[in-house]
Design a protein around this motif. Structure first.
Motif, mmCIF file in Angstrom:
data_model
loop_
_atom_site.group_PDB
_atom_site.id
_atom_site.type_symbol
_atom_site.label_atom_id
_atom_site.label_comp_id
_atom_site.label_asym_id
_atom_site.label_seq_id
_atom_site.Cartn_x
_atom_site.Cartn_y
_atom_site.Cartn_z
ATOM 1 N N SER A 184 39.484 16.801 54.702
ATOM 2 C CA SER A 184 39.645 17.214 53.308
ATOM 3 C C SER A 184 39.730 16.003 52.379
ATOM 4 C CB SER A 184 40.896 18.078 53.150
ATOM 5 O OG SER A 184 42.050 17.369 53.563
ATOM 6 N N TYR A 210 37.828 13.429 52.273
ATOM 7 C CA TYR A 210 36.501 13.042 51.808
ATOM 8 C C TYR A 210 36.007 13.941 50.675
ATOM 9 C CZ TYR A 210 36.768 10.557 56.218
ATOM 10 O OH TYR A 210 37.191 9.753 57.252
ATOM 11 N N THR A 211 36.504 15.167 50.614
ATOM 12 C CA THR A 211 36.125 16.077 49.532
ATOM 13 C C THR A 211 37.034 15.913 48.325
ATOM 14 O OG1 THR A 211 35.292 17.686 51.144
ATOM 15 C CG2 THR A 211 35.749 18.500 48.934
ATOM 16 N N LYS A 255 36.278 13.068 45.831
ATOM 17 C CA LYS A 255 34.957 13.023 45.210
ATOM 18 C C LYS A 255 34.948 13.028 43.683
ATOM 19 C CE LYS A 255 31.733 12.332 48.171
ATOM 20 N NZ LYS A 255 30.775 11.231 47.991
ATOM 21 N N SER A 312 32.975 9.782 42.948
ATOM 22 C CA SER A 312 31.553 10.008 42.671
ATOM 23 C C SER A 312 31.216 9.756 41.204
ATOM 24 C CB SER A 312 31.139 11.426 43.078
ATOM 25 O OG SER A 312 31.846 12.396 42.325
ATOM 26 N N ARG A 321 26.878 18.836 46.890
ATOM 27 C CA ARG A 321 27.878 19.894 47.055
ATOM 28 C C ARG A 321 29.293 19.374 46.863
ATOM 29 N NH1 ARG A 321 28.602 23.538 52.554
ATOM 30 N NH2 ARG A 321 30.089 25.069 51.702
ATOM 31 N N GLN A 322 29.616 18.247 47.499
ATOM 32 C CA GLN A 322 30.960 17.687 47.364
ATOM 33 C C GLN A 322 31.224 17.208 45.938
ATOM 34 O OE1 GLN A 322 31.001 14.724 50.566
ATOM 35 N NE2 GLN A 322 32.603 15.912 51.563
ATOM 36 N N PRO A 327 33.066 21.094 44.996
ATOM 37 C CA PRO A 327 33.947 20.728 46.120
ATOM 38 C C PRO A 327 34.711 21.901 46.712
ATOM 39 C CG PRO A 327 34.847 19.964 44.022
ATOM 40 C CD PRO A 327 33.466 20.437 43.748
ATOM 41 N N VAL A 331 33.370 23.608 49.853
ATOM 42 C CA VAL A 331 33.376 22.887 51.127
ATOM 43 C C VAL A 331 34.585 23.354 51.944
ATOM 44 C CG1 VAL A 331 33.471 20.617 52.227
ATOM 45 C CG2 VAL A 331 32.264 20.908 50.042
ATOM 46 N N TYR A 346 37.935 21.454 52.130
ATOM 47 C CA TYR A 346 38.774 21.405 50.932
ATOM 48 C C TYR A 346 40.089 22.153 51.145
ATOM 49 C CZ TYR A 346 39.800 21.672 45.886
ATOM 50 O OH TYR A 346 40.384 21.560 44.638
#
Length: 525
Positions: free
Chosen positions: A392, A394-395, A398, A402, A507-508, A512, A515, A518
Protein backbone atom coordinates in the motif's frame (compact mmCIF):
# COMPACT_ATOMS: atom_id res chain seq x y z
CA UNK A 1 35.59 -47.59 66.40
CA UNK A 2 37.25 -44.21 66.79
CA UNK A 3 39.42 -44.89 63.73
CA UNK A 4 36.33 -45.69 61.70
CA UNK A 5 34.67 -42.47 62.85
CA UNK A 6 37.75 -40.35 61.99
CA UNK A 7 38.08 -42.03 58.60
CA UNK A 8 34.41 -41.37 57.83
CA UNK A 9 34.80 -37.76 58.86
CA UNK A 10 37.79 -37.33 56.55
CA UNK A 11 35.88 -38.89 53.63
CA UNK A 12 32.89 -36.58 54.22
CA UNK A 13 35.15 -33.50 54.37
CA UNK A 14 36.87 -34.48 51.14
CA UNK A 15 33.57 -35.04 49.37
CA UNK A 16 32.25 -31.71 50.65
CA UNK A 17 35.34 -29.87 49.44
CA UNK A 18 35.04 -31.54 46.04
CA UNK A 19 31.36 -30.62 45.81
CA UNK A 20 32.06 -27.01 46.81
CA UNK A 21 34.86 -26.78 44.19
CA UNK A 22 32.51 -28.06 41.49
CA UNK A 23 29.79 -25.64 42.52
CA UNK A 24 32.23 -22.72 42.38
CA UNK A 25 33.52 -23.86 38.98
CA UNK A 26 29.99 -24.31 37.70
CA UNK A 27 29.04 -20.90 39.06
CA UNK A 28 31.95 -19.24 37.30
CA UNK A 29 31.12 -21.06 34.08
CA UNK A 30 27.47 -20.04 34.36
CA UNK A 31 28.39 -16.38 35.02
CA UNK A 32 30.78 -16.40 32.08
CA UNK A 33 28.08 -17.91 29.92
CA UNK A 34 25.55 -15.30 31.02
CA UNK A 35 28.03 -12.48 30.32
CA UNK A 36 28.69 -13.90 26.85
CA UNK A 37 24.98 -14.26 26.15
CA UNK A 38 24.35 -10.72 27.36
CA UNK A 39 27.07 -9.38 25.07
CA UNK A 40 25.63 -11.30 22.15
CA UNK A 41 22.12 -10.09 22.93
CA UNK A 42 23.14 -6.45 23.28
CA UNK A 43 23.52 -6.23 19.52
CA UNK A 44 22.61 -8.44 16.56
CA UNK A 45 26.21 -8.32 15.32
CA UNK A 46 28.85 -10.99 14.84
CA UNK A 47 32.37 -10.71 13.54
CA UNK A 48 31.99 -13.71 11.27
CA UNK A 49 30.98 -12.39 7.87
CA UNK A 50 27.74 -13.89 6.67
CA UNK A 51 26.67 -15.09 10.11
CA UNK A 52 23.88 -13.33 11.93
CA UNK A 53 22.58 -14.02 15.41
CA UNK A 54 19.11 -12.84 16.38
CA UNK A 55 18.93 -11.08 19.72
CA UNK A 56 16.39 -12.09 22.35
CA UNK A 57 16.53 -9.02 24.53
CA UNK A 58 14.78 -5.65 24.35
CA UNK A 59 17.96 -4.11 22.97
CA UNK A 60 17.73 -5.95 19.65
CA UNK A 61 17.73 -4.05 16.37
CA UNK A 62 14.27 -3.62 14.85
CA UNK A 63 15.33 -1.72 11.76
CA UNK A 64 18.62 -1.39 9.90
CA UNK A 65 18.84 1.75 7.75
CA UNK A 66 21.50 1.90 5.04
CA UNK A 67 22.56 5.50 4.51
CA UNK A 68 22.32 8.62 6.70
CA UNK A 69 21.52 11.28 4.14
CA UNK A 70 18.31 13.32 4.27
CA UNK A 71 16.03 10.27 3.91
CA UNK A 72 18.03 7.93 6.16
CA UNK A 73 18.54 10.42 8.99
CA UNK A 74 14.92 11.62 8.98
CA UNK A 75 13.69 8.02 8.89
CA UNK A 76 15.97 6.99 11.77
CA UNK A 77 14.66 9.81 13.95
CA UNK A 78 11.04 9.11 13.00
CA UNK A 79 11.18 5.37 13.70
CA UNK A 80 13.29 5.90 16.81
CA UNK A 81 10.76 8.38 18.17
CA UNK A 82 8.11 5.68 17.71
CA UNK A 83 10.11 3.34 19.94
CA UNK A 84 11.93 1.21 17.34
CA UNK A 85 15.51 0.12 17.93
CA UNK A 86 17.34 1.55 14.92
CA UNK A 87 20.84 1.02 13.58
CA UNK A 88 22.00 3.37 10.80
CA UNK A 89 25.05 2.41 8.75
CA UNK A 90 26.54 5.29 6.77
CA UNK A 91 29.60 5.15 4.52
CA UNK A 92 30.93 8.54 5.68
CA UNK A 93 29.64 10.39 8.75
CA UNK A 94 31.66 13.54 8.05
CA UNK A 95 29.79 16.57 6.68
CA UNK A 96 28.85 16.04 3.01
CA UNK A 97 29.78 18.62 0.39
CA UNK A 98 27.25 18.51 -2.46
CA UNK A 99 25.86 20.95 -5.01
CA UNK A 100 22.28 19.65 -4.94
CA UNK A 101 19.78 18.93 -2.16
CA UNK A 102 20.01 22.57 -1.07
CA UNK A 103 16.45 23.80 -1.61
CA UNK A 104 13.51 22.48 0.39
CA UNK A 105 10.09 23.44 -0.97
CA UNK A 106 7.35 24.67 1.43
CA UNK A 107 5.56 21.33 1.07
CA UNK A 108 8.73 19.62 2.25
CA UNK A 109 9.06 22.03 5.17
CA UNK A 110 5.51 21.12 6.25
CA UNK A 111 6.56 17.45 6.23
CA UNK A 112 9.62 18.39 8.28
CA UNK A 113 7.27 19.96 10.86
CA UNK A 114 5.05 16.86 10.80
CA UNK A 115 8.09 14.71 11.61
CA UNK A 116 9.30 17.03 14.39
CA UNK A 117 12.47 17.96 12.49
CA UNK A 118 11.81 21.62 11.71
CA UNK A 119 14.60 22.75 14.06
CA UNK A 120 17.12 21.10 11.72
CA UNK A 121 17.02 24.22 9.53
CA UNK A 122 17.98 26.35 12.52
CA UNK A 123 21.58 27.38 13.26
CA UNK A 124 22.79 26.56 9.72
CA UNK A 125 22.21 30.05 8.22
CA UNK A 126 19.30 28.67 6.16
CA UNK A 127 17.44 31.23 4.05
CA UNK A 128 13.69 31.52 3.63
CA UNK A 129 12.46 31.17 0.04
CA UNK A 130 9.10 32.70 -0.92
CA UNK A 131 8.86 31.80 -4.59
CA UNK A 132 10.63 31.98 -7.95
CA UNK A 133 11.68 34.60 -10.44
CA UNK A 134 11.61 33.47 -14.07
CA UNK A 135 13.80 35.25 -16.65
CA UNK A 136 13.54 35.08 -20.44
CA UNK A 137 14.84 37.39 -23.18
CA UNK A 138 15.44 40.32 -20.80
CA UNK A 139 12.01 40.05 -19.15
CA UNK A 140 11.21 38.49 -15.79
CA UNK A 141 8.18 37.54 -13.73
CA UNK A 142 7.89 36.86 -10.01
CA UNK A 143 5.95 33.77 -8.91
CA UNK A 144 5.17 33.72 -5.19
CA UNK A 145 4.23 30.63 -3.21
CA UNK A 146 0.56 30.69 -2.05
CA UNK A 147 1.41 30.84 1.66
CA UNK A 148 -1.45 33.05 2.89
CA UNK A 149 -3.23 30.17 4.67
CA UNK A 150 -0.14 29.02 6.56
CA UNK A 151 1.80 30.13 9.62
CA UNK A 152 4.31 32.93 8.93
CA UNK A 153 7.22 30.52 9.44
CA UNK A 154 6.09 28.29 6.56
CA UNK A 155 8.17 28.92 3.44
CA UNK A 156 10.82 27.19 1.40
CA UNK A 157 14.31 26.87 2.87
CA UNK A 158 17.68 26.88 1.14
CA UNK A 159 20.95 25.97 2.83
CA UNK A 160 24.23 24.10 2.59
CA UNK A 161 23.22 20.47 2.11
CA UNK A 162 25.97 19.16 4.39
CA UNK A 163 24.98 21.41 7.29
CA UNK A 164 21.37 20.28 7.04
CA UNK A 165 22.31 16.60 6.95
CA UNK A 166 24.60 16.95 9.98
CA UNK A 167 21.76 18.55 11.96
CA UNK A 168 19.48 15.66 10.97
CA UNK A 169 22.11 13.12 12.03
CA UNK A 170 22.59 14.85 15.38
CA UNK A 171 18.84 14.85 15.93
CA UNK A 172 18.58 11.13 15.16
CA UNK A 173 21.60 10.26 17.32
CA UNK A 174 20.09 12.18 20.26
CA UNK A 175 17.59 9.33 20.74
CA UNK A 176 18.90 6.53 23.00
CA UNK A 177 17.46 3.81 20.76
CA UNK A 178 19.09 5.10 17.55
CA UNK A 179 22.73 4.36 16.78
CA UNK A 180 24.77 5.67 13.84
CA UNK A 181 27.77 3.67 12.73
CA UNK A 182 30.27 4.39 9.97
CA UNK A 183 30.65 1.54 7.53
CA UNK A 184 30.09 0.48 3.93
CA UNK A 185 27.27 -1.98 3.33
CA UNK A 186 28.48 -4.52 0.78
CA UNK A 187 25.42 -6.76 0.45
CA UNK A 188 22.01 -7.67 1.76
CA UNK A 189 21.72 -10.94 3.69
CA UNK A 190 19.06 -13.10 2.12
CA UNK A 191 17.59 -16.39 3.29
CA UNK A 192 14.86 -18.17 1.34
CA UNK A 193 13.81 -14.97 -0.42
CA UNK A 194 13.66 -12.90 2.78
CA UNK A 195 16.14 -10.11 3.57
CA UNK A 196 17.50 -10.81 7.05
CA UNK A 197 19.94 -7.91 7.40
CA UNK A 198 23.12 -6.57 5.86
CA UNK A 199 26.81 -7.33 5.60
CA UNK A 200 29.11 -4.35 5.92
CA UNK A 201 32.71 -3.29 6.34
CA UNK A 202 33.64 -0.93 9.17
CA UNK A 203 36.02 2.01 8.77
CA UNK A 204 38.66 -0.34 10.25
CA UNK A 205 38.02 -2.79 7.35
CA UNK A 206 36.39 -5.32 9.68
CA UNK A 207 33.68 -7.47 8.05
CA UNK A 208 30.49 -7.54 10.14
CA UNK A 209 26.91 -8.67 9.69
CA UNK A 210 23.79 -7.39 11.40
CA UNK A 211 20.33 -8.94 11.46
CA UNK A 212 17.02 -7.14 11.84
CA UNK A 213 13.40 -7.90 10.92
CA UNK A 214 13.34 -4.90 8.58
CA UNK A 215 16.05 -3.33 6.39
CA UNK A 216 15.52 0.03 4.68
CA UNK A 217 17.94 1.00 1.92
CA UNK A 218 18.48 4.78 1.58
CA UNK A 219 21.97 4.85 0.12
CA UNK A 220 21.31 7.59 -2.43
CA UNK A 221 21.42 8.08 -6.18
CA UNK A 222 24.53 5.93 -6.61
CA UNK A 223 23.01 2.99 -4.70
CA UNK A 224 24.74 -0.34 -5.22
CA UNK A 225 21.94 -2.27 -3.46
CA UNK A 226 18.88 -1.15 -5.41
CA UNK A 227 19.18 -3.81 -8.13
CA UNK A 228 18.05 -6.54 -5.76
CA UNK A 229 14.95 -4.55 -4.70
CA UNK A 230 13.77 -2.82 -7.88
CA UNK A 231 14.10 -2.65 -11.64
CA UNK A 232 16.20 0.50 -12.06
CA UNK A 233 15.89 2.45 -15.31
CA UNK A 234 18.23 5.37 -14.71
CA UNK A 235 18.29 8.20 -17.23
CA UNK A 236 20.87 11.02 -17.21
CA UNK A 237 19.33 13.85 -19.27
CA UNK A 238 21.88 16.47 -18.24
CA UNK A 239 24.60 17.56 -15.80
CA UNK A 240 24.74 20.46 -13.38
CA UNK A 241 27.81 22.67 -13.13
CA UNK A 242 27.91 24.26 -9.69
CA UNK A 243 29.42 27.56 -8.55
CA UNK A 244 29.11 29.66 -5.39
CA UNK A 245 28.68 33.41 -5.91
CA UNK A 246 29.75 35.83 -3.18
CA UNK A 247 29.35 39.56 -2.47
CA UNK A 248 26.20 39.98 -4.54
CA UNK A 249 22.42 40.13 -4.15
CA UNK A 250 19.72 38.38 -6.14
CA UNK A 251 17.42 40.59 -8.26
CA UNK A 252 14.45 39.24 -6.25
CA UNK A 253 15.49 38.64 -2.65
CA UNK A 254 14.56 35.31 -1.03
CA UNK A 255 13.48 33.81 -4.37
CA UNK A 256 14.89 31.07 -6.51
CA UNK A 257 15.85 32.34 -9.97
CA UNK A 258 15.42 30.38 -13.20
CA UNK A 259 16.95 31.79 -16.38
CA UNK A 260 15.48 30.24 -19.52
CA UNK A 261 18.78 30.36 -21.29
CA UNK A 262 20.52 28.65 -24.18
CA UNK A 263 20.85 25.70 -24.33
CA UNK A 264 19.03 24.99 -21.03
CA UNK A 265 18.09 26.61 -17.69
CA UNK A 266 20.44 28.28 -15.23
CA UNK A 267 19.45 28.39 -11.54
CA UNK A 268 20.36 30.80 -8.74
CA UNK A 269 19.27 30.61 -5.09
CA UNK A 270 20.74 31.64 -1.72
CA UNK A 271 22.43 28.96 0.42
CA UNK A 272 23.51 31.29 3.24
CA UNK A 273 23.30 34.97 4.12
CA UNK A 274 26.45 35.63 2.05
CA UNK A 275 26.44 32.95 -0.67
CA UNK A 276 24.37 32.22 -3.77
CA UNK A 277 24.41 28.87 -5.49
CA UNK A 278 24.52 28.86 -9.29
CA UNK A 279 23.67 25.68 -11.17
CA UNK A 280 24.25 25.67 -14.91
CA UNK A 281 22.46 22.87 -16.71
CA UNK A 282 24.31 21.25 -19.61
CA UNK A 283 22.25 18.75 -21.65
CA UNK A 284 23.70 15.27 -22.15
CA UNK A 285 26.29 13.36 -20.15
CA UNK A 286 29.44 15.06 -21.47
CA UNK A 287 30.58 18.41 -20.12
CA UNK A 288 33.52 20.62 -21.11
CA UNK A 289 36.75 19.74 -19.31
CA UNK A 290 37.49 21.69 -16.13
CA UNK A 291 41.20 20.82 -16.04
CA UNK A 292 42.13 22.25 -19.44
CA UNK A 293 40.05 25.43 -19.09
CA UNK A 294 37.27 24.51 -21.55
CA UNK A 295 34.62 24.73 -18.80
CA UNK A 296 35.69 28.21 -17.69
CA UNK A 297 35.66 29.37 -21.31
CA UNK A 298 32.17 27.90 -21.86
CA UNK A 299 30.79 29.57 -18.73
CA UNK A 300 32.26 32.95 -19.65
CA UNK A 301 31.37 32.99 -23.34
CA UNK A 302 28.06 31.10 -23.47
CA UNK A 303 26.46 31.44 -20.03
CA UNK A 304 27.72 34.76 -18.62
CA UNK A 305 25.98 36.94 -21.29
CA UNK A 306 22.65 35.41 -20.23
CA UNK A 307 23.12 36.02 -16.49
CA UNK A 308 21.18 38.99 -14.98
CA UNK A 309 23.43 42.04 -14.75
CA UNK A 310 23.12 42.13 -10.92
CA UNK A 311 24.90 38.76 -10.79
CA UNK A 312 27.23 39.04 -13.79
CA UNK A 313 30.40 40.25 -12.04
CA UNK A 314 30.00 37.79 -9.17
CA UNK A 315 29.46 34.99 -11.70
CA UNK A 316 32.71 35.83 -13.54
CA UNK A 317 34.56 36.07 -10.21
CA UNK A 318 33.25 32.63 -9.19
CA UNK A 319 34.45 31.13 -12.49
CA UNK A 320 37.89 32.75 -12.04
CA UNK A 321 38.08 31.42 -8.48
CA UNK A 322 38.07 27.93 -9.98
CA UNK A 323 35.84 26.03 -7.56
CA UNK A 324 33.75 24.50 -10.34
CA UNK A 325 31.86 21.31 -9.49
CA UNK A 326 29.83 18.99 -11.72
CA UNK A 327 27.17 16.38 -11.02
CA UNK A 328 25.02 14.22 -13.33
CA UNK A 329 21.26 14.82 -13.08
CA UNK A 330 19.57 11.45 -12.74
CA UNK A 331 15.98 10.45 -13.29
CA UNK A 332 14.53 7.08 -12.29
CA UNK A 333 10.86 6.15 -11.91
CA UNK A 334 9.92 3.99 -8.94
CA UNK A 335 9.74 0.38 -10.14
CA UNK A 336 9.97 -1.80 -7.01
CA UNK A 337 9.63 -5.53 -6.75
CA UNK A 338 8.39 -5.96 -3.17
CA UNK A 339 10.83 -8.09 -1.17
CA UNK A 340 10.07 -9.47 2.32
CA UNK A 341 12.25 -7.86 4.96
CA UNK A 342 13.40 -4.83 2.95
CA UNK A 343 12.28 -1.54 1.42
CA UNK A 344 13.86 1.15 -0.77
CA UNK A 345 13.55 4.87 0.08
CA UNK A 346 14.92 8.22 -1.09
CA UNK A 347 17.03 8.60 -4.24
CA UNK A 348 17.89 4.90 -4.15
CA UNK A 349 14.21 4.30 -4.91
CA UNK A 350 13.01 7.21 -7.03
CA UNK A 351 14.68 10.21 -8.71
CA UNK A 352 13.56 13.13 -10.82
CA UNK A 353 15.38 16.03 -12.51
CA UNK A 354 16.49 18.44 -9.75
CA UNK A 355 15.31 21.52 -11.67
CA UNK A 356 12.26 21.94 -9.41
CA UNK A 357 14.02 21.08 -6.14
CA UNK A 358 11.45 18.42 -5.26
CA UNK A 359 13.62 15.49 -4.19
CA UNK A 360 13.66 16.17 -0.44
CA UNK A 361 9.92 16.91 -0.44
CA UNK A 362 9.22 13.49 -1.98
CA UNK A 363 11.57 11.73 0.46
CA UNK A 364 10.04 13.39 3.54
CA UNK A 365 6.52 12.73 2.28
CA UNK A 366 7.40 9.06 1.78
CA UNK A 367 8.69 8.88 5.36
CA UNK A 368 5.40 10.26 6.69
CA UNK A 369 3.49 7.62 4.70
CA UNK A 370 5.74 4.80 5.93
CA UNK A 371 5.61 6.00 9.55
CA UNK A 372 1.81 6.00 9.49
CA UNK A 373 1.75 2.48 8.06
CA UNK A 374 4.19 1.08 10.63
CA UNK A 375 2.74 2.75 13.72
CA UNK A 376 -0.02 0.15 14.34
CA UNK A 377 2.54 -2.70 14.30
CA UNK A 378 4.03 -3.85 17.60
CA UNK A 379 6.78 -5.82 15.86
CA UNK A 380 8.09 -6.33 12.34
CA UNK A 381 9.01 -10.00 12.57
CA UNK A 382 6.49 -11.44 10.08
CA UNK A 383 8.37 -10.40 6.92
CA UNK A 384 5.98 -11.90 4.30
CA UNK A 385 2.88 -10.34 5.91
CA UNK A 386 4.67 -7.02 6.38
CA UNK A 387 5.76 -7.03 2.74
CA UNK A 388 2.19 -7.65 1.58
CA UNK A 389 0.90 -4.88 3.84
CA UNK A 390 3.54 -2.37 2.67
CA UNK A 391 2.46 -2.76 -0.94
CA UNK A 392 0.00 0.00 0.00
CA UNK A 393 3.01 2.31 0.52
CA UNK A 394 3.66 2.39 -3.23
CA UNK A 395 0.10 3.57 -3.90
CA UNK A 396 -0.32 5.96 -0.97
CA UNK A 397 2.86 7.85 -1.91
CA UNK A 398 1.74 8.48 -5.49
CA UNK A 399 -0.20 11.79 -5.23
CA UNK A 400 2.82 13.71 -3.93
CA UNK A 401 5.58 11.73 -5.67
CA UNK A 402 3.99 11.47 -9.11
CA UNK A 403 2.99 15.15 -9.18
CA UNK A 404 6.51 16.35 -8.34
CA UNK A 405 8.21 13.76 -10.57
CA UNK A 406 6.02 14.54 -13.57
CA UNK A 407 6.32 18.30 -13.13
CA UNK A 408 10.12 18.09 -12.89
CA UNK A 409 10.48 15.99 -16.03
CA UNK A 410 7.96 18.00 -18.07
CA UNK A 411 9.24 21.44 -17.01
CA UNK A 412 12.83 20.53 -17.80
CA UNK A 413 11.90 19.53 -21.36
CA UNK A 414 9.77 22.64 -21.84
CA UNK A 415 12.43 24.98 -20.44
CA UNK A 416 15.24 23.61 -22.63
CA UNK A 417 15.89 25.49 -25.86
CA UNK A 418 15.09 23.69 -29.11
CA UNK A 419 15.34 24.47 -32.83
CA UNK A 420 11.88 22.90 -33.28
CA UNK A 421 9.33 25.76 -33.87
CA UNK A 422 6.64 23.86 -31.91
CA UNK A 423 8.94 23.45 -28.88
CA UNK A 424 9.94 27.13 -29.12
CA UNK A 425 6.27 28.11 -29.04
CA UNK A 426 5.65 25.82 -26.06
CA UNK A 427 8.51 27.45 -24.14
CA UNK A 428 7.25 30.96 -24.88
CA UNK A 429 3.65 29.96 -24.13
CA UNK A 430 4.72 28.65 -20.72
CA UNK A 431 6.43 31.94 -19.84
CA UNK A 432 3.47 34.01 -21.06
CA UNK A 433 0.92 31.73 -19.33
CA UNK A 434 2.66 32.18 -15.98
CA UNK A 435 2.85 35.94 -16.64
CA UNK A 436 -0.96 36.11 -16.63
CA UNK A 437 -0.98 35.87 -12.83
CA UNK A 438 -3.89 34.74 -10.68
CA UNK A 439 -4.76 31.05 -11.01
CA UNK A 440 -2.57 30.83 -14.12
CA UNK A 441 0.53 31.27 -11.97
CA UNK A 442 -0.75 30.26 -8.54
CA UNK A 443 -1.87 26.82 -9.74
CA UNK A 444 1.49 25.77 -11.24
CA UNK A 445 3.56 27.27 -8.39
CA UNK A 446 1.43 25.46 -5.79
CA UNK A 447 2.19 22.21 -7.61
CA UNK A 448 5.91 22.97 -7.75
CA UNK A 449 6.00 23.92 -4.06
CA UNK A 450 4.45 20.61 -2.98
CA UNK A 451 1.52 22.45 -1.36
CA UNK A 452 -1.05 21.07 -3.81
CA UNK A 453 0.15 17.64 -5.00
CA UNK A 454 -2.71 16.79 -7.38
CA UNK A 455 -1.76 14.99 -10.58
CA UNK A 456 -4.99 15.94 -12.39
CA UNK A 457 -4.40 19.65 -11.67
CA UNK A 458 -0.90 19.28 -13.10
CA UNK A 459 -2.15 17.71 -16.34
CA UNK A 460 -4.88 20.34 -16.74
CA UNK A 461 -2.41 23.22 -16.36
CA UNK A 462 0.11 21.57 -18.66
CA UNK A 463 -2.37 21.21 -21.52
CA UNK A 464 -3.81 24.64 -20.74
CA UNK A 465 -0.34 26.01 -21.53
CA UNK A 466 -0.34 24.08 -24.82
CA UNK A 467 -3.84 25.32 -25.77
CA UNK A 468 -2.83 28.87 -24.80
CA UNK A 469 0.15 28.52 -27.14
CA UNK A 470 -2.09 27.33 -29.98
CA UNK A 471 -4.46 30.26 -29.37
CA UNK A 472 -1.54 32.70 -29.65
CA UNK A 473 -0.59 31.13 -32.98
CA UNK A 474 -4.09 31.30 -34.45
CA UNK A 475 -4.86 34.88 -33.45
CA UNK A 476 -5.59 37.27 -35.04
CA UNK A 477 -5.60 35.31 -38.31
CA UNK A 478 -4.66 31.63 -38.69
CA UNK A 479 -2.47 30.52 -41.55
CA UNK A 480 -1.72 26.97 -42.74
CA UNK A 481 1.80 27.23 -41.32
CA UNK A 482 0.53 28.46 -37.92
CA UNK A 483 -2.16 25.76 -37.81
CA UNK A 484 0.47 23.12 -38.54
CA UNK A 485 2.78 24.46 -35.79
CA UNK A 486 -0.22 24.52 -33.42
CA UNK A 487 -0.99 20.86 -34.13
CA UNK A 488 2.64 19.95 -33.63
CA UNK A 489 2.67 21.93 -30.38
CA UNK A 490 -0.19 19.79 -28.99
CA UNK A 491 1.57 16.68 -30.23
CA UNK A 492 4.85 17.82 -28.66
CA UNK A 493 3.14 18.52 -25.33
CA UNK A 494 1.62 15.04 -25.36
CA UNK A 495 4.99 13.55 -26.26
CA UNK A 496 6.59 15.28 -23.27
CA UNK A 497 4.13 14.41 -20.51
CA UNK A 498 2.57 11.10 -21.54
CA UNK A 499 5.73 8.94 -21.25
CA UNK A 500 6.35 10.37 -17.77
CA UNK A 501 2.79 9.57 -16.70
CA UNK A 502 3.09 6.07 -18.15
CA UNK A 503 6.30 5.48 -16.17
CA UNK A 504 4.62 6.72 -12.98
CA UNK A 505 1.60 4.47 -13.53
CA UNK A 506 -1.71 5.88 -14.82
CA UNK A 507 -3.89 3.91 -12.42
CA UNK A 508 -1.85 4.60 -9.29
CA UNK A 509 -1.45 8.26 -10.26
CA UNK A 510 -5.03 9.17 -11.09
CA UNK A 511 -7.16 6.38 -9.60
CA UNK A 512 -5.26 5.14 -6.51
CA UNK A 513 -8.44 4.05 -4.70
CA UNK A 514 -9.05 1.43 -7.41
CA UNK A 515 -5.76 -0.32 -6.55
CA UNK A 516 -6.40 -3.25 -4.14
CA UNK A 517 -3.20 -2.53 -2.18
CA UNK A 518 -4.67 0.87 -1.19
CA UNK A 519 -6.91 -0.91 1.33
CA UNK A 520 -4.40 -3.29 2.94
CA UNK A 521 -4.93 -3.84 6.68
CA UNK A 522 -2.04 -4.17 9.14
CA UNK A 523 -1.01 -7.79 9.75
CA UNK A 524 -2.08 -9.34 13.05
CA UNK A 525 0.48 -8.84 15.81
Amino acid sequence: MLDTYVFGWIICAALSAFAIRNLVFAGKKCCASLETDAAMCAENITTAAGECRQSKRDGEVDVVIVGAGVAGSALAYTLGKDGRQVLVIERDLSEPDRIVGELLQPGGYLKLIELGLEDCVDKIDAQQVFGYALFKDGKHIRLSYPLEKFHSDVAGRSFHNGRFIQRMREKAASLPNVRLEQGTVTSLLEEKGVIKGVQYKTKDSQELSVCAPFTIVCDGCFSNLRRSLCNPKVDVPSCFVGLVLENCELPCANHGHVILGEPSPVLFYPISSTEIRCLVDIPGQKVPSISNGEMAKYLKTVIAPQVPHELHDAFIAAVDKGRIRTMPNRSMPAAPHPTPGALLMGDAFNMRHPLTGGGMTVALSDIVVLRNLLRPLRNLNDAPSLCKYLESFYTLRKPVASTINTLAGALYKVFCASPDPARKEMRQACFDYLSLGGQFSEGPISLLSGLNPRPLTLVLHFFAVAIYGVGRLLLPFPSPKRIWIGLRLISSASGIIMPIIKAEGVRQMFFPTTVPAYYRNPPAA
